[in-house]
Each structure stands twice: as structure tokens, then as C-alpha cells.
Design a protein around this motif. Structure first.
Motif, PDB file in Angstrom:
ATOM      1  N   THR A 197       0.828  -1.211   0.000  1.00  0.00           N
ATOM      2  CA  THR A 197       0.000   0.000   0.000  1.00  0.00           C
ATOM      3  C   THR A 197       0.859   1.256   0.000  1.00  0.00           C
ATOM      4  O   THR A 197       0.576   2.234  -0.713  1.00  0.00           O
ATOM      5  N   ILE A 198       1.934   1.236   0.793  1.00  0.00           N
ATOM      6  CA  ILE A 198       2.832   2.396   0.842  1.00  0.00           C
ATOM      7  C   ILE A 198       3.498   2.620  -0.513  1.00  0.00           C
ATOM      8  O   ILE A 198       3.592   3.758  -1.005  1.00  0.00           O
ATOM      9  N   ASN A 199       3.953   1.533  -1.130  1.00  0.00           N
ATOM     10  CA  ASN A 199       4.595   1.659  -2.440  1.00  0.00           C
ATOM     11  C   ASN A 199       3.630   2.216  -3.484  1.00  0.00           C
ATOM     12  O   ASN A 199       4.000   3.059  -4.313  1.00  0.00           O
ATOM     13  N   VAL A 228       3.200   5.904  -2.815  1.00  0.00           N
ATOM     14  CA  VAL A 228       4.369   6.669  -3.262  1.00  0.00           C
ATOM     15  C   VAL A 228       4.365   6.821  -4.781  1.00  0.00           C
ATOM     16  O   VAL A 228       4.618   7.908  -5.325  1.00  0.00           O
ATOM     17  N   GLN A 229       4.060   5.732  -5.479  1.00  0.00           N
ATOM     18  CA  GLN A 229       4.030   5.788  -6.940  1.00  0.00           C
ATOM     19  C   GLN A 229       2.944   6.744  -7.434  1.00  0.00           C
ATOM     20  O   GLN A 229       3.167   7.540  -8.350  1.00  0.00           O
ATOM     21  N   ASN A 230       1.770   6.673  -6.819  1.00  0.00           N
ATOM     22  CA  ASN A 230       0.693   7.588  -7.214  1.00  0.00           C
ATOM     23  C   ASN A 230       1.067   9.040  -6.932  1.00  0.00           C
ATOM     24  O   ASN A 230       0.747   9.946  -7.711  1.00  0.00           O
ATOM     25  N   THR A 231       1.753   9.267  -5.811  1.00  0.00           N
ATOM     26  CA  THR A 231       2.169  10.631  -5.471  1.00  0.00           C
ATOM     27  C   THR A 231       3.179  11.165  -6.477  1.00  0.00           C
ATOM     28  O   THR A 231       3.094  12.325  -6.914  1.00  0.00           O
ATOM     29  N   LYS A 251      14.171  16.605  -9.503  1.00  0.00           N
ATOM     30  CA  LYS A 251      14.031  15.981  -8.191  1.00  0.00           C
ATOM     31  C   LYS A 251      13.039  14.827  -8.235  1.00  0.00           C
ATOM     32  O   LYS A 251      13.252  13.778  -7.610  1.00  0.00           O
ATOM     33  N   LYS A 252      11.951  15.003  -8.992  1.00  0.00           N
ATOM     34  CA  LYS A 252      10.976  13.917  -9.135  1.00  0.00           C
ATOM     35  C   LYS A 252      11.610  12.705  -9.802  1.00  0.00           C
ATOM     36  O   LYS A 252      11.366  11.556  -9.416  1.00  0.00           O
ATOM     37  N   SER A 305      12.198  -0.694  -4.558  1.00  0.00           N
ATOM     38  CA  SER A 305      11.079  -1.596  -4.813  1.00  0.00           C
ATOM     39  C   SER A 305      11.475  -2.833  -5.602  1.00  0.00           C
ATOM     40  O   SER A 305      10.896  -3.903  -5.428  1.00  0.00           O
ATOM     41  N   VAL A 306      12.435  -2.672  -6.490  1.00  0.00           N
ATOM     42  CA  VAL A 306      12.813  -3.773  -7.373  1.00  0.00           C
ATOM     43  C   VAL A 306      14.038  -4.477  -6.804  1.00  0.00           C
ATOM     44  O   VAL A 306      14.974  -3.840  -6.328  1.00  0.00           O
TER      45      VAL A 306
END
Length: 226
Positions: free
Chosen positions: A53-55, A58-61, A206-207, A218-219
Motif C-alpha cells: 500500500t505504501i509503495n 508513493v508511486q501515485n504521489t 528531483k521527481k 522496490s525492485v
């Protein structure tokens, strides 16, 4: 409330047959080596769910950050482009207004000059303008004088009135043509340009770094090699 929840978990652990309504509550407890339990500890599964859920968050953000940067850049670019077009339209309106104003004043001035010069004698004109100046003036005024000579006194009066009215209309049109639209000041344009460069050079960079760091976390190393 905590005691009630703990009691529910204990009862579901002891008698799984009670969970006939799809009540999903994983069994979580701190294992004690001295007191083995027959209940399956599902804390690892819960941790994986939380991490997933956190990952995803973060990806959506990060994706939302990229979309916001694109929207901000597009809005600033459109505003600057619109301001440039407005500045061009204002400059064209000023040129048009100046031309109409000059034309509006030139008509009565030309009539006044025609009347004044027509009442002056040839000798006085040569003294004021010289021989060549008088010949040049006669060259331009002779057609106008001939046209006026073909008209009667009443027609000449109407003609002069029409020219004065035309001059007034030209001045009115010039006044309305001079109306311009507000534009950005130099300071505002510099601020917008600085914001655009900041979004393009700093925020997006930065993004990108954050996304690369997120991928590294993650990988797995094996997936990275593939």
C-alpha cells in the motif's frame, strides 16, 4: 475497545468456523518462544500488505507530481504566450490609432493651408517659400483648386463640411482604436519565467531522482539485472 478486538481475534483463532460472514481480521501477536501457540501468526502478511500500500501510494504521489508539473508549465507557457499576443495587438492598435489621428488632423489643416495660401499673392508666396517651393506647392494644389473651381459656392461649403465631418469621425475612430488590453509587467513576466524554469529544472529533476530511488527500493537486484 482493544479488549473486545483481542477477544474477537482469540475466538476466531480458536474456532475458525465462527468466521462465516467473511470477517477479515488477521491474527497478529508477538511470538513467545517459551509459549508456543497453535495460531498462525499473520503479521508477515500484514506487513507485506502495508508495504504494498505504501509503495502504491508513493508511486501515485510521484505520478501526480509529474502531472502537476506539466499543468503548471502549460499554464505559465499559455499565459506568457497570451501576453505576447496581447502586446502585439496593443502595438498594432496604437499604430492604427496614430495613423487615424494624423489623418484626421491633416484634413482640416490641409483645408486651412489651402485657404491661407489661396489668399496670399504670388509675390508673397515666392518670398516665403522661394521659387522652387512655390512651384512644388502649385503642382500639388492645382488639381484641388481646379476641383473647387468647378463647384458652386454652396457645393464648396458642403464639401468643406463633409471633410470636417470626416475628420471628426476619423478622430473618434482613432480614440476607440487606442483602447488596449492590460498586459503583464516586466517583473511579472520575469517571475513567471523563473517559476517555469524552477519547475522544469528543479522539480522535475528531483521527481526523477525520487522515482529512481523508489525503483531501487522496490525492485530486487535480480530484476534490475534483467
Amino acid at each position: 475497545r482493544q479488549r473486545v478486538m483481542m477477544q474477537i481475534v482469540q475466538e476466531l483463532c480458536k474456532r475458525p468456523g465462527l468466521n462465516k460472514c467473511g470477517f477479515d481480521m488477521p491474527t497478529i501477536y508477538i511470538p513467545n518462544p517459551n509459549k508456543p501457540s497453535r495460531c498462525v501468526n499473520q503479521i508477515e502478511e500484514v506487513c507485506r500488505t502495508i508495504e504494498k500500500t505504501i509503495n502504491q501510494t508513493v508511486q501515485n504521489t510521484l505520478n501526480s507530481l509529474e502531472r502537476d508539473c506539466e499543468l503548471i508549465s502549460e499554464a505559465i507557457t499559455d499565459k506568457l504566450s497570451t501576453d505576447r499576443q496581447t502586446t502585439f495587438d496593443n502595438r498594432r492598435a496604437r499604430c492604427k490609432s496614430c495613423f487615424l489621428t494624423l489623418l484626421g488632423f491633416s484634413i482640416p489643416l490641409a483645408l486651412l493651408a489651402l485657404l491661407v495660401l489661396g489668399s496670399m499673392s504670388q509675390e508673397l508666396l515666392e518670398m516665403a517659400l522661394g521659387h522652387q517651393g512655390t512651384e512644388a506647392l502649385s503642382l500639388y494644389l492645382t488639381p484641388v483648386v481646379r476641383i473647387f473651381d468647378t463647384l458652386s459656392g454652396e457645393q464648396q461649403l458642403y464639401g468643406c463640411g463633409g471633410l470636417v465631418l470626416l475628420s471628426f469621425l476619423l478622430l473618434v475612430i482613432a480614440h476607440f482604436s487606442f483602447r488596449t488590453h492590460p498586459t503583464l509587467s516586466g517583473k511579472q513576466k520575469r517571475q513567471l519565467q523563473e517559476k517555469l524554469e524552477y519547475v522544469q529544472d528543479v522539480i522535475k529533476t528531483k521527481k526523477k531522482k525520487l522515482y529512481e530511488e523508489y525503483l531501487r527500493q522496490s525492485v530486487s537486484d535480480q530484476d534490475m539485472d534483467l
